[in-house]
Scaffold this motif. Structure first.
Motif, PDB file in Angstrom:
ATOM      1  N   LEU A   1      -7.874 134.302 -94.992  1.00 17.83           N
ATOM      2  CA  LEU A   1      -6.956 135.603 -95.315  1.00 17.83           C
ATOM      3  C   LEU A   1      -5.640 135.344 -94.900  1.00 17.83           C
ATOM      4  O   LEU A   1      -4.883 135.894 -95.441  1.00 17.83           O
ATOM      5  CB  LEU A   1      -7.600 136.830 -94.443  1.00 17.83           C
TER       6      LEU A   1
ATOM      7  N   ASP B   1     -12.080 133.361-102.498  1.00 17.81           N
ATOM      8  CA  ASP B   1     -13.065 134.565-102.937  1.00 17.81           C
ATOM      9  C   ASP B   1     -14.448 133.730-102.521  1.00 17.81           C
ATOM     10  O   ASP B   1     -15.145 134.547-101.799  1.00 17.81           O
ATOM     11  CB  ASP B   1     -13.011 135.008-104.266  1.00 17.81           C
TER      12      ASP B   1
ATOM     13  N   ARG C   1     -15.071 133.426 -98.989  1.00 18.99           N
ATOM     14  CA  ARG C   1     -15.259 134.596 -98.187  1.00 18.99           C
ATOM     15  C   ARG C   1     -16.640 135.213 -98.449  1.00 18.99           C
ATOM     16  O   ARG C   1     -17.289 135.962 -97.378  1.00 18.99           O
ATOM     17  CB  ARG C   1     -14.141 135.472 -98.377  1.00 18.99           C
TER      18      ARG C   1
ATOM     19  N   SER D   1     -14.570 149.642 -91.258  1.00 25.85           N
ATOM     20  CA  SER D   1     -13.698 149.821 -92.636  1.00 25.85           C
ATOM     21  C   SER D   1     -14.681 149.568 -93.668  1.00 25.85           C
ATOM     22  O   SER D   1     -14.487 149.039 -94.851  1.00 25.85           O
ATOM     23  CB  SER D   1     -12.989 148.331 -92.440  1.00 25.85           C
TER      24      SER D   1
ATOM     25  N   PHE E   1     -15.905 151.420 -97.407  1.00 26.15           N
ATOM     26  CA  PHE E   1     -15.094 152.059 -98.015  1.00 26.15           C
ATOM     27  C   PHE E   1     -15.525 153.345 -98.573  1.00 26.15           C
ATOM     28  O   PHE E   1     -16.837 153.511 -98.754  1.00 26.15           O
ATOM     29  CB  PHE E   1     -15.456 151.066 -99.612  1.00 26.15           C
TER      30      PHE E   1
ATOM     31  N   HIS F   1     -15.497 155.630-100.625  1.00 32.48           N
ATOM     32  CA  HIS F   1     -15.990 156.368-101.763  1.00 32.48           C
ATOM     33  C   HIS F   1     -17.407 155.832-102.194  1.00 32.48           C
ATOM     34  O   HIS F   1     -17.903 155.933-103.283  1.00 32.48           O
ATOM     35  CB  HIS F   1     -15.027 156.280-103.043  1.00 32.48           C
TER      36      HIS F   1
ATOM     37  N   LEU G   1     -21.655 140.584-105.629  1.00 34.63           N
ATOM     38  CA  LEU G   1     -20.636 139.572-105.928  1.00 34.63           C
ATOM     39  C   LEU G   1     -21.348 138.124-106.375  1.00 34.63           C
ATOM     40  O   LEU G   1     -20.832 137.595-107.243  1.00 34.63           O
ATOM     41  CB  LEU G   1     -19.492 139.579-104.958  1.00 34.63           C
TER      42      LEU G   1
ATOM     43  N   LEU H   1      -8.258 148.690 -95.883  1.00 29.35           N
ATOM     44  CA  LEU H   1      -9.473 148.399 -96.540  1.00 29.35           C
ATOM     45  C   LEU H   1      -9.238 147.597 -97.740  1.00 29.35           C
ATOM     46  O   LEU H   1     -10.248 146.768 -98.124  1.00 29.35           O
ATOM     47  CB  LEU H   1      -9.464 149.957 -97.456  1.00 29.35           C
TER      48      LEU H   1
ATOM     49  N   GLU I   1      -7.464 144.789 -97.140  1.00 31.79           N
ATOM     50  CA  GLU I   1      -7.813 143.419 -96.333  1.00 31.79           C
ATOM     51  C   GLU I   1      -9.324 143.254 -96.310  1.00 31.79           C
ATOM     52  O   GLU I   1      -9.847 141.976 -96.658  1.00 31.79           O
ATOM     53  CB  GLU I   1      -7.184 143.538 -95.257  1.00 31.79           C
ATOM     54  N   SER I   2     -10.171 144.235 -96.109  1.00 29.84           N
ATOM     55  CA  SER I   2     -11.468 144.213 -95.849  1.00 29.84           C
ATOM     56  C   SER I   2     -11.989 143.834 -97.342  1.00 29.84           C
ATOM     57  O   SER I   2     -12.781 142.801 -97.346  1.00 29.84           O
ATOM     58  CB  SER I   2     -12.021 145.767 -95.550  1.00 29.84           C
ATOM     59  N   SER I   3     -11.404 144.349 -98.552  1.00 33.19           N
ATOM     60  CA  SER I   3     -11.961 144.057 -99.754  1.00 33.19           C
ATOM     61  C   SER I   3     -11.910 142.327 -99.856  1.00 33.19           C
ATOM     62  O   SER I   3     -12.659 141.628-100.703  1.00 33.19           O
ATOM     63  CB  SER I   3     -11.578 144.706-100.959  1.00 33.19           C
ATOM     64  N   ARG I   4     -10.558 141.992 -99.560  1.00 35.58           N
ATOM     65  CA  ARG I   4     -10.311 140.373 -99.706  1.00 35.58           C
ATOM     66  C   ARG I   4     -11.114 139.768 -98.815  1.00 35.58           C
ATOM     67  O   ARG I   4     -11.990 138.621 -99.374  1.00 35.58           O
ATOM     68  CB  ARG I   4      -8.959 140.288 -99.299  1.00 35.58           C
TER      69      ARG I   4
ATOM     70  N   MET J   1     -13.757 139.903-102.682  1.00 31.68           N
ATOM     71  CA  MET J   1     -13.404 140.583-104.024  1.00 31.68           C
ATOM     72  C   MET J   1     -11.953 139.619-104.454  1.00 31.68           C
ATOM     73  O   MET J   1     -11.135 139.443-103.868  1.00 31.68           O
ATOM     74  CB  MET J   1     -13.177 141.771-103.748  1.00 31.68           C
ATOM     75  N   SER J   2     -12.438 139.573-105.796  1.00 31.69           N
ATOM     76  CA  SER J   2     -11.099 139.041-106.576  1.00 31.69           C
ATOM     77  C   SER J   2      -9.915 140.206-106.745  1.00 31.69           C
ATOM     78  O   SER J   2     -10.398 141.280-106.523  1.00 31.69           O
ATOM     79  CB  SER J   2     -11.233 138.416-107.841  1.00 31.69           C
ATOM     80  N   GLU J   3      -8.917 139.912-107.043  1.00 34.83           N
ATOM     81  CA  GLU J   3      -7.957 140.825-107.136  1.00 34.83           C
ATOM     82  C   GLU J   3      -8.309 141.923-108.064  1.00 34.83           C
ATOM     83  O   GLU J   3      -8.020 142.971-107.675  1.00 34.83           O
ATOM     84  CB  GLU J   3      -6.529 139.936-107.767  1.00 34.83           C
TER      85      GLU J   3
ATOM     86  N   THR K   1     -11.629 142.698-109.226  1.00 38.53           N
ATOM     87  CA  THR K   1     -12.550 143.407-108.812  1.00 38.53           C
ATOM     88  C   THR K   1     -12.024 144.479-107.741  1.00 38.53           C
ATOM     89  O   THR K   1     -12.577 145.701-107.743  1.00 38.53           O
ATOM     90  CB  THR K   1     -13.597 142.473-108.249  1.00 38.53           C
TER      91      THR K   1
ATOM     92  N   ARG L   1     -12.773 148.236-108.355  1.00 42.44           N
ATOM     93  CA  ARG L   1     -13.999 149.045-107.349  1.00 42.44           C
ATOM     94  C   ARG L   1     -13.367 149.796-106.177  1.00 42.44           C
ATOM     95  O   ARG L   1     -13.827 150.271-105.532  1.00 42.44           O
ATOM     96  CB  ARG L   1     -15.032 147.871-107.031  1.00 42.44           C
ATOM     97  N   VAL L   2     -12.145 149.225-105.735  1.00 43.83           N
ATOM     98  CA  VAL L   2     -11.769 149.862-104.467  1.00 43.83           C
ATOM     99  C   VAL L   2     -10.407 150.774-104.813  1.00 43.83           C
ATOM    100  O   VAL L   2     -10.494 151.957-104.315  1.00 43.83           O
ATOM    101  CB  VAL L   2     -11.320 148.772-103.373  1.00 43.83           C
TER     102      VAL L   2
ATOM    103  N   PRO M   1     -10.764 153.735-107.762  1.00 40.59           N
ATOM    104  CA  PRO M   1     -11.504 154.815-107.465  1.00 40.59           C
ATOM    105  C   PRO M   1     -10.918 155.625-106.113  1.00 40.59           C
ATOM    106  O   PRO M   1     -11.047 156.780-106.212  1.00 40.59           O
ATOM    107  CB  PRO M   1     -12.727 154.242-107.033  1.00 40.59           C
ATOM    108  N   LEU M   2     -10.224 154.872-105.074  1.00 38.71           N
ATOM    109  CA  LEU M   2      -9.818 155.502-104.036  1.00 38.71           C
ATOM    110  C   LEU M   2      -8.410 156.346-104.533  1.00 38.71           C
ATOM    111  O   LEU M   2      -8.102 157.530-103.858  1.00 38.71           O
ATOM    112  CB  LEU M   2      -9.172 154.668-102.827  1.00 38.71           C
TER     113      LEU M   2
ATOM    114  N   SER N   1     -15.710 160.313-106.383  1.00 36.08           N
ATOM    115  CA  SER N   1     -16.854 160.120-105.693  1.00 36.08           C
ATOM    116  C   SER N   1     -16.948 161.260-104.467  1.00 36.08           C
ATOM    117  O   SER N   1     -16.067 161.763-104.010  1.00 36.08           O
ATOM    118  CB  SER N   1     -16.527 158.701-104.806  1.00 36.08           C
TER     119      SER N   1
END
Lengths: 403, 213
Positions: free
Chosen positions: A75, A96, A99, A110, A112, A114, A127, B108, B110-113, B117-119, B121, B125-126, B129-130, B208
Motif C-alpha cells: 500500500l 493487486d 494483496r 472498515s 463497505f 453499501h 476477485l 474505505l 484504502e481498504s479496497s486497495r 481491488m483494481s482501480e 473494480t 464496486r465501491v 455505489p457510495l 443500497s
C-alpha cells in the motif's frame, strides 16, 4: 441434519488447519523516505517474522509502525530495501495479486456500508474467481469462526451491527481467501475496553486454530504483551529498540527507551503474561437450551451450585442464570449470548480479574476454540495463582541478588 | 378550455410524450457524460477548479442564447434541442458527482486497495455505489431544470410541449392564446412531477439499503 453436517465440516477444518498455515516474512534494509522530509519515515528496517506467529509492532505515534506494515502489502512502496513473503519478493508480483493473498484488517473493520456482511466477506474470493457455492460455504464457515451466527448476520448491513461485530466481520473478510499472512492495523482501537478484550480473546482463539503469520500494529503495550508471540518495539524512524518475546521484554528491557515504554509496574504486567489456561478450571453444572429447568435445578442443588451455565446447541455458553431465575421456567429459555461476558482460555489473568469484578458470580465462564465451553474460573484460584507467581518471581530475584 | 383539450387530445398526448422522451434521453446521456467527467476530475485534482468554474459559467448562459448559437451548427429541429438540453442537464449532475465521489471515505478506498481491488473494480464496486445517492439527487435537479429548458427548444422547432407556449405567446389577445399557454405549461409541470416520481423509484431500487437515509 444440516446442522450436524456443518459441525462436522467445521471440525475437519479445524483438524486440517491446526498446523502452521502462515508464511515467513522478511524485511531487509527497508527504507521509506517521503519527498520533502529530511529524515526517512522508516530508516533501514530489517526484520524476520517467523511463520505462524503473531508479531506486534508497537511504538509511539509517528514511529513508522503503520508505514512499515503497509509496505508489506505495498500500500506504500518502499524507497529501497527488499521485502519477501515465503521467500518471494513482493515487488515481483502485481500489487493487486499480492494483496489478494495477504489479509488486511484495519481499525473498525472498515466494512463497505453499501454491502451486506456476506458481500463484504466475499470480496476477495470473488476477485479470485471462486464459484458461488464455494464462496457461500466459506462465508458461513468464517462467520462461525468469528462467533457470528451465519443465518442471522449474513444479510445484515454494517450499520445494523455493533462496533465489535463490525470488527469481527472485518477479521472474517481479511481471512476470506485463507491468506498465509494477515496484516492488522490497530484492529481493536475503535471499540470499548470490554469488547476489545473479547475481540483479543477471539483473535487468540482463531490463531490457535489457523496458525497464520499475523503482523499487528498497536500503540498499546498491554495489547502487544497479550497478543504477541513476539513484540517489536520501534523508535522514531522505525529503529528496532527491541525484538523479543513479551516475557523477555518485561524481564530484561534492552534500554531506557524500552523500559520507559513498557512502563512501571512491570511485575503487575506479569499478570498479562499469565494465562487463564495455566489455572485448573472448576466444573460447573451445565444445561442446554430447551432442557427441563427443574432437572437442571436439581442437578445444581445436588452439587451445591446456585447457578447453571446454559449452553446452546453447539456447546457455546450463552448465559449463567441463578437458580431462582429458572424456577419459573418450564424449559431452559434461549439467551442473547452477547450479554454473557466469557473468557477465552488464552485470556490473561488481568482480563480474568476484570471480568470477574463485573460479574455477580465472582467468577467467569471460560471458553476454548470456537467458543466451546471449558469450565469456570473463580476468584480464589486466580489470587492463589498470582501469589505463587509472585513468590516465584521473588525467589528468582533473590537468587540473582545472591548470585 | 375542456373543448380545446378534447379537440386536440391526440396531438397533446403525442407532444407530451415527445417532451418527456426528449428530456429523459438528454438527462440519461448527461448522466453518463457527467459521471465520466467527474471520475476524471477526481483523479486529476487540478481539474476540479476548472470544472466548477465552467459549470458556473455554463449555467449563466441564457438557454435562448445557446439555442441561437447552436443553430448554425446543428440546424433547425430536434438535434439542436437535444444538444441544448443535454448541455444544461450535465451541469448539476457534474457538480453532485464530483462532491459525491470526493465524499467517499478515504479509509474505505484504502481498504479496497488493501483487499486487492483494481482501480476500476474499486470505482465500480465501491466509489460509484457510495456516491450514487448524491449523484442521483443531481439527476433529479437536472431533470426538473431540463423540463423547462426543453420548452425553449421549441423555438427551433424541437419536439415537445414548448410549441404550445410559443403559439400562445404569438397569438396574445386571440381566442385560444391562454388555452395554448396553459396546456403547454401545465403539461410540462405534470411531466416533470411524473419524471421526479420515476427517479424517486429508481433511487429506491438502486441505492443500497445499507446507505439509504
Amino acid at each position: 441434519m444440516t446442522a450436524t453436517n456443518e459441525t462436522q465440516s467445521v471440525g475437519q477444518d479445524a483438524a486440517r488447519n491446526s498446523e502452521v498455515s502462515g508464511a515467513e516474512i522478511r524485511l531487509e534494509g527497508v527504507v521509506k523516505r517521503y519527498a520533502g522530509q529530511k529524515t526517512p519515515a522508516v530508516d533501514s528496517l530489517s526484520l524476520t517474522i517467523p511463520a505462524g506467529e503473531i508479531v506486534m509492532l508497537v511504538g509511539p505515534s509517528g514511529c513508522g509502525k503503520t508505514t512499515s506494515l503497509k509496505m508489506i502489502n505495498r500500500l506504500i512502496e518502499p524507497t529501497s530495501g527488499a521485502i519477501s513473503i515465503d521467500g518471494k519478493d513482493v515487488r515481483k508480483q502485481g500489487h493487486d495479486e499480492l494483496r489478494r493473498h495477504v489479509g488486511y484488517v484495519i481499525q473498525g473493520g472498515s466494512l463497505f456500508p453499501h454491502m451486506t456482511v456476506e458481500k463484504n466477506i466475499a470480496i476477495v474470493p470473488k476477485l479470485l474467481g471462486w464459484d458461488a457455492s464455494r464462496i457461500s460455504d466459506r462465508v458461513d464457515d468464517l462467520l462461525d469462526l468469528v462467533g457470528l451466527d451465519p443465518a442471522k448476520y449474513r444479510k445484515r448491513y454494517p450499520r445494523e451491527l455493533s462496533g465489535g461485530q463490525q470488527q469481527r466481520v472485518g477479521v472474517a473478510r481479511g481471512l476470506a481467501a485463507d491468506p498465509p499472512v494477515l496484516l492488522m492495523d490497530e484492529p481493536f482501537g475503535a471499540v470499548d475496553p470490554i469488547t476489545r478484550q473479547r475481540l483479543q480473546d477471539e483473535l487468540l482463539s482463531i490463531q490457535r486454530e489457523l496458525r497464520k503469520t499475523i503482523v499487528c500494529v498497536t500503540h498499546d503495550i498491554d495489547e502487544a504483551i497479550k497478543l504477541g508471540d513476539r513484540i517489536v518495539i520501534l523508535q522514531e524512524g522505525a529503529h528496532v529498540a527491541q525484538y523479543d518475546t513479551p516475557e523477555n521484554i518485561l524481564a530484561a528491557p534492552a534500554d531506557d527507551f524500552v523500559s520507559d515504554f513498557v512502563g512501571s509496574g512491570s511485575t503487575l504486567k506479569q499478570l498479562s503474561l499469565a494465562r487463564v489456561n495455566e489455572i485448573d478450571l472448576a466444573d460447573w453444572t451445565t444445561a442446554a437450551v430447551g432442557d427441563s429447568a427443574a432437572e437442571a435445578i436439581r442437578k445444581a442443588q445436588t452439587v451445591g451450585h446456585d447457578a447453571v451455565v446454559v449452553l446452546d446447541n453447539r456447546g457455546r455458553p450463552v448465559a449463567w442464570p441463578w437458580l431462582r431465575q429458572l424456577r419459573n421456567e418450564d424449559r431452559i429459555p434461549s439467551y442473547d449470548p452477547e450479554k454473557l461476558h466469557t473468557l477465552d482460555s488464552r485470556a490473561t489473568l488481568n482480563d480474568a480479574l476484570d471480568t470477574m469484578l463485573t460479574s455477580s458470580h465472582g467468577g467467569a465462564v471460560v471458553t476454548g476454540d470456537r467458543d466451546q465451553y471449558l469450565g469456570v474460573i473463580d476468584f480464589t484460584s486466580v489470587t492463589d495463582h498470582m501469589r505463587t507467581l509472585e513468590q516465584q518471581a521473588a525467589a528468582a530475584t533473590d537468587g540473582q541478588a545472591r548470585g | 378550455m375542456w373543448q380545446f383539450i378534447t379537440d386536440r387530445s391526440d396531438q397533446i398526448v403525442y407532444n407530451t410524450l415527445q417532451h418527456a422522451n426528449l428530456v429523459i434521453q438528454a438527462v440519461a446521456l448527461a448522466t453518463v457524460i457527467a459521471v465520466a467527467l467527474a471520475v476524471l476530475i477526481t483523479r486529476v485534482p487540478r481539474l476540479s477548479g476548472l470544472a466548477n468554474a465552467l459549470s458556473a459559467i455554463g449555467l449563466t448562459i441564457p438557454s435562448f442564447a445557446l439555442v441561437g448559437l447552436l443553430l448554425p451548427l446543428a440546424g433547425i429541429g430536434a438535434t439542436t434541442a437535444f444538444i441544448a438540453v443535454t448541455f444544461y442537464a450535465v451541469l448539476p449532475i457534474l457538480r453532485n458527482a464530483v462532491v459525491g465521489l470526493q465524499g467517499v471515505d478515504k479509509t474505505l478506498l484504502e481498504s479496497s486497495r488493501g483487499l486487492g481491488m483494481s482501480e476500476l473494480t474499486s470505482l465500480w464496486r465501491v466509489r460509484l455505489p457510495l456516491a450514487w445517492p448524491v449523484i442521483l439527487a443531481g439527476v433529479r435537479t437536472s431533470m426538473q431544470m431540463s423540463m423547462g429548458i426543453a420548452a425553449i427548444a421549441a423555438y427551433v422547432l424541437g419536439p415537445g410541449l414548448g410549441g404550445y407556449i410559443f403559439t400562445g405567446l404569438a397569438q396574445i389577445g386571440g381566442a385560444n392564446a391562454v388555452n395554448y399557454a396553459v396546456v403547454g405549461t401545465v403539461g410540462i409541470v405534470i411531466v416533470a412531477l411524473l419524471a421526479d416520481l420515476l427517479l424517486l423509484l429508481l433511487g429506491r431500487l438502486t441505492i443500497s439499503k445499507g446507505i439509504r437515509a
